[in-house]
Design a protein around this motif. Sequence first.
Motif, PDB file in Angstrom:
ATOM      1  N   ARG A 216     -10.127 -17.822 -13.657  1.00 12.33           N
ATOM      2  CA  ARG A 216     -10.448 -16.188 -12.459  1.00 12.33           C
ATOM      3  C   ARG A 216     -11.910 -17.001 -12.066  1.00 12.33           C
ATOM      4  O   ARG A 216     -12.564 -17.566 -11.262  1.00 12.33           O
ATOM      5  CB  ARG A 216     -10.582 -14.764 -12.411  1.00 12.33           C
ATOM      6  N   ALA A 217     -12.455 -17.544 -13.115  1.00 11.72           N
ATOM      7  CA  ALA A 217     -14.467 -17.632 -13.039  1.00 11.72           C
ATOM      8  C   ALA A 217     -14.412 -19.355 -12.617  1.00 11.72           C
ATOM      9  O   ALA A 217     -14.677 -19.562 -11.555  1.00 11.72           O
ATOM     10  CB  ALA A 217     -14.881 -18.399 -14.586  1.00 11.72           C
ATOM     11  N   MET A 218     -12.992 -20.301 -12.689  1.00 12.85           N
ATOM     12  CA  MET A 218     -13.164 -21.917 -12.547  1.00 12.85           C
ATOM     13  C   MET A 218     -12.661 -21.469 -10.776  1.00 12.85           C
ATOM     14  O   MET A 218     -13.197 -21.616  -9.979  1.00 12.85           O
ATOM     15  CB  MET A 218     -11.565 -22.204 -13.008  1.00 12.85           C
ATOM     16  N   CYS A 219     -12.073 -20.447 -10.554  1.00 13.80           N
ATOM     17  CA  CYS A 219     -11.421 -20.361  -8.801  1.00 13.80           C
ATOM     18  C   CYS A 219     -12.781 -19.590  -7.977  1.00 13.80           C
ATOM     19  O   CYS A 219     -12.833 -20.068  -6.817  1.00 13.80           O
ATOM     20  CB  CYS A 219     -10.582 -19.262  -9.106  1.00 13.80           C
ATOM     21  N   GLU A 220     -13.263 -18.323  -8.854  1.00 14.35           N
ATOM     22  CA  GLU A 220     -14.814 -18.045  -8.331  1.00 14.35           C
ATOM     23  C   GLU A 220     -15.332 -19.169  -7.854  1.00 14.35           C
ATOM     24  O   GLU A 220     -16.426 -19.731  -7.102  1.00 14.35           O
ATOM     25  CB  GLU A 220     -15.475 -17.257  -9.077  1.00 14.35           C
ATOM     26  N   GLU A 221     -16.081 -20.975  -9.422  1.00 20.31           N
ATOM     27  CA  GLU A 221     -16.949 -21.415  -8.821  1.00 20.31           C
ATOM     28  C   GLU A 221     -16.243 -22.305  -8.050  1.00 20.31           C
ATOM     29  O   GLU A 221     -17.151 -22.548  -7.226  1.00 20.31           O
ATOM     30  CB  GLU A 221     -16.939 -22.064 -10.127  1.00 20.31           C
ATOM     31  N   GLY A 222     -15.258 -22.922  -8.223  1.00 21.67           N
ATOM     32  CA  GLY A 222     -14.393 -23.627  -7.103  1.00 21.67           C
ATOM     33  C   GLY A 222     -14.129 -23.574  -5.559  1.00 21.67           C
ATOM     34  O   GLY A 222     -13.929 -23.771  -4.213  1.00 21.67           O
ATOM     35  N   GLY A 223     -14.520 -21.990  -5.091  1.00 22.92           N
ATOM     36  CA  GLY A 223     -14.280 -21.414  -3.861  1.00 22.92           C
ATOM     37  C   GLY A 223     -12.874 -21.642  -3.210  1.00 22.92           C
ATOM     38  O   GLY A 223     -12.313 -21.727  -2.215  1.00 22.92           O
ATOM     39  N   ILE A 224     -11.869 -21.503  -4.639  1.00 18.28           N
ATOM     40  CA  ILE A 224     -10.482 -21.144  -4.529  1.00 18.28           C
ATOM     41  C   ILE A 224      -9.703 -19.826  -4.134  1.00 18.28           C
ATOM     42  O   ILE A 224     -10.625 -18.712  -5.547  1.00 18.28           O
ATOM     43  CB  ILE A 224      -9.702 -22.064  -5.374  1.00 18.28           C
ATOM     44  N   ALA A 228      -2.267 -21.752  -3.440  1.00 24.11           N
ATOM     45  CA  ALA A 228      -1.783 -22.917  -2.842  1.00 24.11           C
ATOM     46  C   ALA A 228      -3.290 -24.021  -3.344  1.00 24.11           C
ATOM     47  O   ALA A 228      -2.721 -25.206  -3.863  1.00 24.11           O
ATOM     48  CB  ALA A 228      -1.903 -22.796  -1.227  1.00 24.11           C
ATOM     49  N   GLN A 229      -4.113 -23.618  -3.090  1.00 25.31           N
ATOM     50  CA  GLN A 229      -5.644 -24.383  -3.006  1.00 25.31           C
ATOM     51  C   GLN A 229      -5.547 -24.529  -4.704  1.00 25.31           C
ATOM     52  O   GLN A 229      -6.174 -25.656  -4.742  1.00 25.31           O
ATOM     53  CB  GLN A 229      -6.319 -23.689  -3.185  1.00 25.31           C
ATOM     54  N   MET A 230      -5.153 -23.294  -5.065  1.00 28.57           N
ATOM     55  CA  MET A 230      -5.192 -23.968  -6.681  1.00 28.57           C
ATOM     56  C   MET A 230      -4.609 -25.443  -7.513  1.00 28.57           C
ATOM     57  O   MET A 230      -4.994 -26.082  -7.865  1.00 28.57           O
ATOM     58  CB  MET A 230      -4.933 -22.690  -7.973  1.00 28.57           C
ATOM     59  N   TYR A 231      -3.360 -25.140  -6.496  1.00 31.60           N
ATOM     60  CA  TYR A 231      -2.268 -26.637  -7.408  1.00 31.60           C
ATOM     61  C   TYR A 231      -3.007 -27.924  -6.879  1.00 31.60           C
ATOM     62  O   TYR A 231      -2.895 -28.790  -7.917  1.00 31.60           O
ATOM     63  CB  TYR A 231      -1.037 -25.556  -6.425  1.00 31.60           C
ATOM     64  N   THR A 232      -3.405 -27.941  -6.136  1.00 26.59           N
ATOM     65  CA  THR A 232      -4.607 -29.212  -5.512  1.00 26.59           C
ATOM     66  C   THR A 232      -6.129 -28.797  -5.496  1.00 26.59           C
ATOM     67  O   THR A 232      -6.551 -30.303  -4.677  1.00 26.59           O
ATOM     68  CB  THR A 232      -3.303 -29.493  -3.720  1.00 26.59           C
ATOM     69  N   SER A 233      -6.926 -28.638  -6.652  1.00 25.89           N
ATOM     70  CA  SER A 233      -7.578 -28.556  -6.446  1.00 25.89           C
ATOM     71  C   SER A 233      -8.217 -28.958  -7.610  1.00 25.89           C
ATOM     72  O   SER A 233      -7.276 -30.015  -8.219  1.00 25.89           O
ATOM     73  CB  SER A 233      -7.866 -26.495  -7.098  1.00 25.89           C
TER      74      SER A 233
END
Length: 273
Positions: A216-224, A228-233
């Motif tokens: 969750r922290a990774m997604c919030e930091e990366g604006g994900i 789908a956005q996570m898979y190609t982040s």
Amino acid sequence: MHTVAQTLLNHRSIRQFKPDEIPQATLDEVLHEAVVGTSSSGNLNSFSMIVTRDPARKRRLYELHGEQEFVLQAPLVITFCADWHRTRQWLRLRGARDNFNNFLGYQVAANEAMLISQSVTLGFEARGYGLCYMGTTLQAMGKIADYLQLPQTCLPITTIAVGVPDEQPERRERLPLRAYVHDETYQEASTAELEDLYRAREESGWQRYMSIPRLRAMCEEGGITSLAQMYTSPYKYDPEAYAATSRQVLDALRGRGFLPEPPTDEDATTPAG
């Protein structure tokens, strides 16, 4: 022992293992059944399996596979290789023409390595063992080949860590069957059909990521904001990393004799004749 249908429906990727060893007799039985029962192009069986049990050697594989802890926990690691070396030695011994040191040879052998790996997987899972496939085999193909002392026209394709499960994870979701099955010709999905096919997967997958604080922290930091956005982040299947790994795989194919060396500038300027 479970039936094939039960084994397939019970499949989970296991990443926590008990320290119990796998008896040699069980290992031999599973591998024998897999070799006998797996289809092969021309019955040439263009694969090899490297069995690793030694803790020190498993530690090096753990490093090569991105330091995934379950590699150290599992009592057994098996690397499945696309292998024409053995066959080419036999051809040479009998005075036959050489072959298979080309890209088509690699493709056939890679297919067979994956086929035998699935048969071995079913054999272990039918007996109650758990395992996890490691896609990192391709990412470290050349280094793993060097460490396992693989000869020419022999490369690792995939790896499994096997043992007694010490967890009971939920089954991962799949798309509806209609996403995979096409009648007669490929049927392109419309936007509405894609939305429908992926709706449940997007919801459950995103909920799973959001339930894990680190992810969750990774997604919030990366604006994900979506699965789908996570898979190609940069955190998962980064396109730039995939491009770099693709080049490494091609280098490994050339280095192990499956592809010709690319032409040099000198080759391009040297007159023919």
